[in-house]
Design a protein around this motif. Sequence first.
Motif, PDB file in Angstrom:
ATOM      1  N   THR A   1       0.879  -1.202   0.050  1.00  0.00           N
ATOM      2  CA  THR A   1      -0.023   0.090   0.048  1.00  0.00           C
ATOM      3  C   THR A   1       0.741   1.262  -0.052  1.00  0.00           C
ATOM      4  O   THR A   1       0.349   2.291  -0.064  1.00  0.00           O
ATOM      5  CB  THR A   1      -0.892   0.016   1.172  1.00  0.00           C
ATOM      6  OG1 THR A   1      -0.162  -0.031   2.456  1.00  0.00           O
ATOM      7  CG2 THR A   1      -2.037  -1.086   1.134  1.00  0.00           C
ATOM      8  N   GLN A   2       2.145   1.166   0.286  1.00  0.00           N
ATOM      9  CA  GLN A   2       2.910   2.391   0.172  1.00  0.00           C
ATOM     10  C   GLN A   2       3.146   3.005  -1.311  1.00  0.00           C
ATOM     11  O   GLN A   2       3.223   4.152  -1.424  1.00  0.00           O
ATOM     12  CB  GLN A   2       4.472   1.879   0.595  1.00  0.00           C
ATOM     13  CG  GLN A   2       4.569   1.645   2.107  1.00  0.00           C
ATOM     14  CD  GLN A   2       5.846   1.308   2.463  1.00  0.00           C
ATOM     15  OE1 GLN A   2       7.041   1.147   1.687  1.00  0.00           O
ATOM     16  NE2 GLN A   2       6.309   1.360   3.803  1.00  0.00           N
ATOM     17  N   HIS A   3       2.768   2.114  -2.304  1.00  0.00           N
ATOM     18  CA  HIS A   3       2.489   2.889  -3.617  1.00  0.00           C
ATOM     19  C   HIS A   3       1.367   3.417  -3.818  1.00  0.00           C
ATOM     20  O   HIS A   3       0.967   4.077  -4.949  1.00  0.00           O
ATOM     21  CB  HIS A   3       2.939   1.615  -4.389  1.00  0.00           C
ATOM     22  CG  HIS A   3       4.004   0.886  -4.574  1.00  0.00           C
ATOM     23  ND1 HIS A   3       5.394   1.758  -4.349  1.00  0.00           N
ATOM     24  CD2 HIS A   3       4.346  -0.282  -4.423  1.00  0.00           C
ATOM     25  CE1 HIS A   3       6.295   0.835  -4.344  1.00  0.00           C
ATOM     26  NE2 HIS A   3       5.845  -0.526  -4.396  1.00  0.00           N
ATOM     27  N   TYR A   4       0.392   3.338  -2.696  1.00  0.00           N
ATOM     28  CA  TYR A   4      -1.029   4.216  -3.055  1.00  0.00           C
ATOM     29  C   TYR A   4      -1.320   5.011  -1.962  1.00  0.00           C
ATOM     30  O   TYR A   4      -2.273   4.678  -1.115  1.00  0.00           O
ATOM     31  CB  TYR A   4      -2.140   2.909  -3.045  1.00  0.00           C
ATOM     32  CG  TYR A   4      -1.811   1.951  -4.178  1.00  0.00           C
ATOM     33  CD1 TYR A   4      -2.309   2.095  -5.455  1.00  0.00           C
ATOM     34  CD2 TYR A   4      -1.183   0.840  -4.170  1.00  0.00           C
ATOM     35  CE1 TYR A   4      -2.097   1.442  -6.684  1.00  0.00           C
ATOM     36  CE2 TYR A   4      -0.745  -0.027  -5.142  1.00  0.00           C
ATOM     37  CZ  TYR A   4      -1.181   0.233  -6.447  1.00  0.00           C
ATOM     38  OH  TYR A   4      -1.140  -0.609  -7.329  1.00  0.00           O
ATOM     39  N   PRO A   5      -0.486   6.059  -1.639  1.00  0.00           N
ATOM     40  CA  PRO A   5      -0.524   6.887  -0.634  1.00  0.00           C
ATOM     41  C   PRO A   5      -1.909   7.608  -0.550  1.00  0.00           C
ATOM     42  O   PRO A   5      -2.373   8.022   0.516  1.00  0.00           O
ATOM     43  CB  PRO A   5       0.544   7.795  -0.972  1.00  0.00           C
ATOM     44  CG  PRO A   5       0.712   8.142  -2.201  1.00  0.00           C
ATOM     45  CD  PRO A   5       0.631   6.601  -2.699  1.00  0.00           C
ATOM     46  N   GLN A   6      -2.574   7.702  -1.790  1.00  0.00           N
ATOM     47  CA  GLN A   6      -4.047   8.348  -1.735  1.00  0.00           C
ATOM     48  C   GLN A   6      -5.456   7.546  -1.568  1.00  0.00           C
ATOM     49  O   GLN A   6      -6.330   7.931  -1.478  1.00  0.00           O
ATOM     50  CB  GLN A   6      -4.245   9.026  -3.208  1.00  0.00           C
ATOM     51  CG  GLN A   6      -4.679   8.133  -4.290  1.00  0.00           C
ATOM     52  CD  GLN A   6      -3.537   7.169  -4.759  1.00  0.00           C
ATOM     53  OE1 GLN A   6      -2.441   6.912  -4.315  1.00  0.00           O
ATOM     54  NE2 GLN A   6      -3.773   6.445  -5.987  1.00  0.00           N
ATOM     55  N   MET A   7      -4.884   6.300  -1.335  1.00  0.00           N
ATOM     56  CA  MET A   7      -6.077   5.262  -1.089  1.00  0.00           C
ATOM     57  C   MET A   7      -6.333   5.328   0.208  1.00  0.00           C
ATOM     58  O   MET A   7      -5.783   5.774   1.526  1.00  0.00           O
ATOM     59  CB  MET A   7      -5.469   3.952  -1.755  1.00  0.00           C
ATOM     60  CG  MET A   7      -5.587   3.842  -3.279  1.00  0.00           C
ATOM     61  SD  MET A   7      -5.374   2.330  -3.692  1.00  0.00           S
ATOM     62  CE  MET A   7      -5.761   2.719  -5.506  1.00  0.00           C
ATOM     63  N   ILE A   8      -7.082   4.018   0.746  1.00  0.00           N
ATOM     64  CA  ILE A   8      -7.887   3.942   1.927  1.00  0.00           C
ATOM     65  C   ILE A   8      -6.804   3.433   2.778  1.00  0.00           C
ATOM     66  O   ILE A   8      -5.676   2.966   2.661  1.00  0.00           O
ATOM     67  CB  ILE A   8      -8.675   2.720   2.042  1.00  0.00           C
ATOM     68  CG1 ILE A   8      -9.816   2.869   0.669  1.00  0.00           C
ATOM     69  CG2 ILE A   8      -9.281   2.177   3.106  1.00  0.00           C
ATOM     70  CD1 ILE A   8     -10.681   3.989   1.124  1.00  0.00           C
ATOM     71  N   SER A   9      -6.769   3.932   4.098  1.00  0.00           N
ATOM     72  CA  SER A   9      -5.772   3.534   5.305  1.00  0.00           C
ATOM     73  C   SER A   9      -5.409   2.017   5.125  1.00  0.00           C
ATOM     74  O   SER A   9      -6.147   1.090   5.003  1.00  0.00           O
ATOM     75  CB  SER A   9      -6.460   3.877   6.550  1.00  0.00           C
ATOM     76  OG  SER A   9      -5.610   3.273   7.428  1.00  0.00           O
ATOM     77  N   PRO A  10      -4.054   1.717   5.298  1.00  0.00           N
ATOM     78  CA  PRO A  10      -3.815   0.286   5.375  1.00  0.00           C
ATOM     79  C   PRO A  10      -4.451  -0.543   6.406  1.00  0.00           C
ATOM     80  O   PRO A  10      -4.743  -1.782   6.285  1.00  0.00           O
ATOM     81  CB  PRO A  10      -2.189   0.460   5.583  1.00  0.00           C
ATOM     82  CG  PRO A  10      -1.719   1.658   5.105  1.00  0.00           C
ATOM     83  CD  PRO A  10      -2.981   2.798   5.326  1.00  0.00           C
ATOM     84  N   SER A  11      -4.872   0.096   7.603  1.00  0.00           N
ATOM     85  CA  SER A  11      -5.418  -0.618   8.530  1.00  0.00           C
ATOM     86  C   SER A  11      -6.931  -1.203   8.173  1.00  0.00           C
ATOM     87  O   SER A  11      -7.489  -2.281   8.709  1.00  0.00           O
ATOM     88  CB  SER A  11      -5.474   0.361   9.730  1.00  0.00           C
ATOM     89  OG  SER A  11      -4.459   0.491  10.635  1.00  0.00           O
TER      90      SER A  11
END
Length: 304
Positions: free
Chosen positions: A4-14
């Motif tokens: 998910t580090q490649h998708y900073p604009q996305m939903i929270s990793p949690s």
Amino acid sequence: MLNTQHYPQMISPSLMGEWIVIASEQEFVQRQQIKTCLDGQTLTLHRDTINGVHVYQVNFESLDMKELNLSVQAAYGFVWLCIGSEKKPLFQLQEYDVEGARRVPCGAYGVRTSPLRGIENFLDMAHFPYVHTGILGAEPETTVKPYKVEWREDVDEIWATECFFTQPLAAPSSPQPQETEYVYRVASPLNAILYKVNTAAEGIIPADVVCLFIQPLSETHIRAHLLMILDDQTSSMTDMVLFQQKIFTQDKPILENHVPLKLPLEKLEIPTKADALATAYRKWLITKNWCYGVHKNTQEEQVV
């Protein structure tokens, strides 16, 4: 597993991999499409009927989700979304399908609080006499008796058993005050279930069930979806819904006035013996490296 580090604009990793409620099926009674929100992102939810079965499709308006697996399912009268690979299957709620049990959806409530605060308040018996006076508790019966808490690792859930509290009006059908037995179940970080023994029940299910399913609109704003499954053959549907609505509307101002709104997982708040379940919930979140809706001592809290 997706990085998910490649998708900073996305939903929270949690939130990734969690089954999260995004709507009630009641919202589709007179329409096929609704708009809602998850973690600050607007999404459209569309319902089709194929061979008599409702099928739901989700589209995010501002996110490119093509590289992510979106799984959607309907269960217990609600629509659930999982983004990415599921961490575990959606929890089981066997009472929902028991013939004779009354399924009572109680609506959704917008609350300016952390999703974690919403769950923790649901788990707290100590506030009964002060917030729900004359219903779930009353002075001088304010003591929370010792109870058992365990992390059931096989299903990754937190359970509290042998919880007893004296209540003036335990349920709409309760004929008199009683010492009510509770069992609490935290099925996932955003979903909690309460089993409540009803002495006026007819034995259709072992206990009445009250469910709180949290839809995180942001880290400090939620929709709280409520469902009851009751062994109550006398109360009207309206009376049962109004009973639960009254309880929740008493909780709402308390939740919205917490400082901080987000939940501290570090030792910012001092627990008591009555907080054994809340303490176990916080420790469980820490083991998951959960960061969504968590207060950080080193940063100012932003309210969205």
